[in-house]
Design a protein around this motif. Structure first.
Motif, PDB file in Angstrom:
ATOM      1  N   GLN A 413       0.739  -1.357   0.173  1.00  0.00           N
ATOM      2  CA  GLN A 413       0.094   0.108  -0.005  1.00  0.00           C
ATOM      3  C   GLN A 413       0.894   1.310  -0.240  1.00  0.00           C
ATOM      4  O   GLN A 413       0.651   2.190  -0.679  1.00  0.00           O
ATOM      5  N   SER A 414       2.019   1.328   0.688  1.00  0.00           N
ATOM      6  CA  SER A 414       2.778   2.482   0.816  1.00  0.00           C
ATOM      7  C   SER A 414       3.393   2.676  -0.586  1.00  0.00           C
ATOM      8  O   SER A 414       3.733   3.932  -1.123  1.00  0.00           O
ATOM      9  N   GLN A 415       3.863   1.423  -1.110  1.00  0.00           N
ATOM     10  CA  GLN A 415       4.638   1.639  -2.489  1.00  0.00           C
ATOM     11  C   GLN A 415       3.480   2.021  -3.518  1.00  0.00           C
ATOM     12  O   GLN A 415       3.841   2.793  -4.138  1.00  0.00           O
ATOM     13  N   ALA A 416       2.215   1.784  -3.290  1.00  0.00           N
ATOM     14  CA  ALA A 416       1.303   2.014  -4.486  1.00  0.00           C
ATOM     15  C   ALA A 416       0.968   3.528  -4.188  1.00  0.00           C
ATOM     16  O   ALA A 416       1.020   4.184  -5.231  1.00  0.00           O
ATOM     17  N   LEU A 417       0.874   4.159  -3.056  1.00  0.00           N
ATOM     18  CA  LEU A 417       0.560   5.352  -2.911  1.00  0.00           C
ATOM     19  C   LEU A 417       1.489   6.264  -3.418  1.00  0.00           C
ATOM     20  O   LEU A 417       1.366   7.375  -4.168  1.00  0.00           O
ATOM     21  N   MET A 418       2.898   5.813  -3.456  1.00  0.00           N
ATOM     22  CA  MET A 418       4.152   6.361  -3.871  1.00  0.00           C
ATOM     23  C   MET A 418       4.382   6.446  -5.215  1.00  0.00           C
ATOM     24  O   MET A 418       4.252   7.282  -6.083  1.00  0.00           O
ATOM     25  N   LEU A 419       4.215   5.175  -5.982  1.00  0.00           N
ATOM     26  CA  LEU A 419       4.413   4.949  -7.216  1.00  0.00           C
ATOM     27  C   LEU A 419       3.409   5.299  -8.181  1.00  0.00           C
ATOM     28  O   LEU A 419       3.664   5.893  -9.303  1.00  0.00           O
ATOM     29  N   GLY A 420       2.161   4.945  -7.812  1.00  0.00           N
ATOM     30  CA  GLY A 420       1.051   5.519  -8.727  1.00  0.00           C
ATOM     31  C   GLY A 420       1.166   4.602  -9.897  1.00  0.00           C
ATOM     32  O   GLY A 420       2.050   3.842 -10.207  1.00  0.00           O
ATOM     33  N   LYS A 421       0.414   5.066 -10.896  1.00  0.00           N
ATOM     34  CA  LYS A 421       0.576   4.259 -12.193  1.00  0.00           C
ATOM     35  C   LYS A 421       0.020   5.412 -13.222  1.00  0.00           C
ATOM     36  O   LYS A 421      -1.088   6.163 -13.187  1.00  0.00           O
ATOM     37  N   THR A 422       0.774   5.658 -14.261  1.00  0.00           N
ATOM     38  CA  THR A 422       0.481   6.492 -15.252  1.00  0.00           C
ATOM     39  C   THR A 422      -0.883   6.083 -16.058  1.00  0.00           C
ATOM     40  O   THR A 422      -0.810   4.918 -16.305  1.00  0.00           O
ATOM     41  N   ALA A 423      -1.356   7.060 -16.884  1.00  0.00           N
ATOM     42  CA  ALA A 423      -2.461   6.399 -17.874  1.00  0.00           C
ATOM     43  C   ALA A 423      -1.651   5.597 -18.933  1.00  0.00           C
ATOM     44  O   ALA A 423      -2.308   4.507 -19.313  1.00  0.00           O
ATOM     45  N   ALA A 424      -0.652   5.935 -19.458  1.00  0.00           N
ATOM     46  CA  ALA A 424       0.120   5.191 -20.293  1.00  0.00           C
ATOM     47  C   ALA A 424       0.398   3.702 -19.798  1.00  0.00           C
ATOM     48  O   ALA A 424       0.095   2.801 -20.571  1.00  0.00           O
ATOM     49  N   GLU A 425       0.929   3.605 -18.683  1.00  0.00           N
ATOM     50  CA  GLU A 425       0.920   2.324 -18.148  1.00  0.00           C
ATOM     51  C   GLU A 425      -0.292   1.588 -18.048  1.00  0.00           C
ATOM     52  O   GLU A 425      -0.192   0.335 -18.311  1.00  0.00           O
ATOM     53  N   ALA A 426      -1.315   2.370 -17.534  1.00  0.00           N
ATOM     54  CA  ALA A 426      -2.561   1.712 -17.511  1.00  0.00           C
ATOM     55  C   ALA A 426      -3.087   1.009 -18.826  1.00  0.00           C
ATOM     56  O   ALA A 426      -3.573   0.059 -19.114  1.00  0.00           O
ATOM     57  N   ALA A 427      -2.776   1.896 -19.875  1.00  0.00           N
ATOM     58  CA  ALA A 427      -3.329   1.681 -21.035  1.00  0.00           C
ATOM     59  C   ALA A 427      -2.806   0.310 -21.602  1.00  0.00           C
ATOM     60  O   ALA A 427      -3.127  -0.627 -22.552  1.00  0.00           O
ATOM     61  N   THR A 428      -1.339  -0.060 -21.244  1.00  0.00           N
ATOM     62  CA  THR A 428      -0.799  -1.556 -21.688  1.00  0.00           C
ATOM     63  C   THR A 428      -1.267  -2.419 -20.996  1.00  0.00           C
ATOM     64  O   THR A 428      -0.758  -3.649 -21.305  1.00  0.00           O
ATOM     65  N   GLU A 429      -1.747  -2.405 -19.848  1.00  0.00           N
ATOM     66  CA  GLU A 429      -2.439  -3.589 -19.200  1.00  0.00           C
ATOM     67  C   GLU A 429      -3.773  -4.185 -19.516  1.00  0.00           C
ATOM     68  O   GLU A 429      -4.518  -3.433 -20.022  1.00  0.00           O
ATOM     69  N   SER A 430      -3.947  -5.410 -19.524  1.00  0.00           N
ATOM     70  CA  SER A 430      -5.019  -5.976 -19.691  1.00  0.00           C
ATOM     71  C   SER A 430      -6.020  -5.818 -18.316  1.00  0.00           C
ATOM     72  O   SER A 430      -5.269  -5.808 -17.161  1.00  0.00           O
ATOM     73  N   ALA A 431      -7.112  -5.575 -18.563  1.00  0.00           N
ATOM     74  CA  ALA A 431      -8.016  -5.364 -17.192  1.00  0.00           C
ATOM     75  C   ALA A 431      -9.390  -6.185 -17.538  1.00  0.00           C
ATOM     76  O   ALA A 431     -10.202  -5.634 -18.079  1.00  0.00           O
ATOM     77  N   PRO A 432      -9.364  -7.453 -17.125  1.00  0.00           N
ATOM     78  CA  PRO A 432     -10.376  -8.213 -17.307  1.00  0.00           C
ATOM     79  C   PRO A 432     -11.839  -7.739 -17.131  1.00  0.00           C
ATOM     80  O   PRO A 432     -12.527  -7.952 -17.746  1.00  0.00           O
TER      81      PRO A 432
END
Ligand code: F6P
Length: 531
Positions: A413-432
């Motif tokens: 959780q602390s990692q996710a809060l800090m790292l986040g995820k860009t829209a470009a990163e999100a676009a490359t992932e599959s989301a079932p």
């Protein structure tokens, strides 16, 4: 002598300039990429508590300027004045000496009185713990605020160290739905009631104590002297209630700082004398650290200064606490009183209106429960809310696989809060579970995280009595630190008085009588709620 206003110091102006130039834009991901030693450089080891402060929105200049601010408001002198027993609670003309309650015998102010009561409390606790001889199986603590929140938090926290044959219950609310289900399950012959109230006048506690006594007698209880004990500074009122066994404390112990006094009796009964002494010793070790460590290496000071940085420069108005230990489920509620009753103030010690924000809202739930409730907002909401993670390395159960999962969640959780995820990163992932028809760009905006959200991680080796004592004392001194910077009295609570007075005026009007003089809303509600 007037307290120096923090916002008139050179350090404050420098911090403002630093915030505009570097602080506002500080990017944690870049900061870690630039400095391989950042984690070590922003970590501190205090007694029993390790702190990783590196995922906070600050750099070395911020820390240096914050320490200069602490010096400018004379934090060390004011800390020493508190520890020496000067009457720093000026609106009540009292000293503030909860630290004396955990000082070793002969070491602190009022040592003889403190240890005389402590010895008596612990001897009594041991007598109750000898269940074969005491006949007691259930202990009901009746108290509210500082006479409830501390033991109610600490007893489950130290469950692994507790007497297996005793059940502890806590009643605080004047709403009868609190005491009724507790009494329903009890037998007067095997129940001990502790009436805990610093003043022994608090409406809720006195009302519940009366109900408990009436229930005890109605159910055939015979010896109230054996089954009711009092914890209070008002020995006379306890005697008038009919209590003969009373454990006293003193007006220099604030309600929300009183767990270390006889108010800790339910905890002492649960964990026993040796563990209770270890609990006090842990707090004392943190007191020593607070009193002696240089400001830059002083954990409560650093946390208190970070609070100021976030509240007054970043303008964050809330802080979330996430203990990844189920035993600490009541810790956020405990901190709410400790921090918000202490620092929820709007004038300084000289009565001058403050021109800056004071206590943040403190709230939270144990991890991982909070993750499935409000962490969504922490990750993607519009407000930045610093999070405080509390991790405990060694569990007191045998389910190692569960503990590893809890700790992995904490770090993730602390990692996710800090790292986040860009829209470009999100676009490359599959989301079932994502819509197959929604525009991909729109979808990736929903699925991106800004990141750069700050957090602190505190680590305990194990949740022992000593570690819990140190952890609580850490927060007490942190609150003192921010209060001292803001120049406020952290030890009074006038803000709770008005509601109490109005309640007393309304009570008689519930029966009958005219509603004249009331505002329209209150009159209409009263009319509706009348029996
Ligand atoms: O809510 C106000 C308050 O005075 C708290 O500060 C205190 O802890 C609580 O009431 C209970 O007071 P007492 O211990 O006197 O019953």
């Amino acid at each position: 002598m007037a307290h120096p206003r923090c916002d008139e110091t050179i350090a404050w102006t420098a911090l403002g300039g630093h915030f505009e130039a570097h602080g506002r834009e500080l990017d944690l991901r870049e900061a870690f990429a630039r400095d391989a030693d950042r984690a070590a450089a922003f970590s501190l080891q205090a007694p029993e508590v390790f702190a990783d402060l590196s995922k906070n929105l600050w750099d070395d200049s911020t820390r240096r300027l914050l320490v200069e601010l602490a010096e400018a408001v004379q934090l060390p002198t004011r800390r020493d004045a508190m520890l020496a027993g000067e009457p720093i609670n000026t609106t009540e003309g009292r000293a503030v000496l909860h630290t004396a309650l955990r000082a070793p015998r002969g070491a602190g102010p009022f040592s003889d009185e403190v240890h005389e009561v402590l010895d008596r409390v612990l001897a009594f606790a041991e007598r109750i713990r000898d269940t074969a001889s005491s006949g007691i199986t259930d202990i009901v603590n009746i108290g509210i605020g500082g006479s409830d929140l501390g033991p109610r938090m600490a007893v489950p926290a130290l469950d692994a160290h507790s007497h297996p044959g005793l059940r502890l219950h806590f009643v605080s609310n004047v709403d009868g739905h609190d005491i009724a289900p507790v009494l329903r399950r009890l037998n007067p012959a095997t129940t001990l009631f502790i009436i805990a109230s610093k003043t022994f006048t608090t409406q809720e506690t006195m009302a519940n104590a009366g109900v408990a006594r009436a229930w005890f007698l109605a159910k055939g209880g015979t010896d109230t002297r054996k089954h009711f004990v009092g914890v209070t500074t008002n020995l006379k009122a306890a005697a008038e209630f009919g209590i003969t066994e009373t454990f006293g404390f003193w007006d220099w112990v604030g309600g929300r700082y009183s767990l270390w006094s006889a108010i800790g009796l339910p905890l002492a009964i649960a964990i026993g004398a040796d563990h209770f002494r270890a609990f006090l010793a842990g707090a004392h070790a943190m007191d020593q650290h607070f009193a002696q460590a240089p400001l830059r290496e002083n954990l409560p000071v650093q946390l208190g200064l970070l609070d100021v940085w976030y509240r007054n420069f970043h303008h964050f108005s809330s802080r979330s606490v996430a203990p990844y230990h189920q035993g600490l489920k009541r810790f956020p509620a405990y901190l709410q009183q400790l921090e918000m009753e202490s620092n929820g103030k709007r004038v300084d010690t000289d009565g001058r209106a403050l021109r800056l924000g004071t206590s943040p809202v403190v709230w939270g739930e144990p991890g991982t429960n909070g993750q499935h409730a409000y962490f969504q907002m922490l990750h993607q909401g519009t407000d930045v809310i610093p999070v405080e993670f509390i991790a405990v390395k060694t569990p007191t159960h045998d389910h190692a696989e569960l503990h590893t999962k809890a700790l992995a969640n904490c770090l993730a959780q602390s990692q996710a809060l800090m790292l986040g995820k860009t829209a470009a990163e999100a676009a490359t992932e599959s989301a079932p579970t994502a819509s197959a028809t929604l525009d991909r760009t729109v979808l990736s905006r929903h699925r991106s995280f800004p990141g750069n959200r700050p957090s602190t991680t505190l680590v305990l080796e194990a949740l022992t009595p000593r570690a819990l004592g140190a952890l609580i004392a850490l927060y007490e001194h942190r609150v003192f630190t921010s209060a001292t910077v803001w120049g406020i009295n952290a030890f009074d609570q006038w803000g709770v008085e008005l509601g109490k007075a109005l309640c007393n005026q309304l009570l008689p009007r519930f029966g009958s009588g005219d509603l004249s003089g009331l505002d329209g809303s209150t009159a209409a509600l009263l009319q509706r709620l009348r029996a």
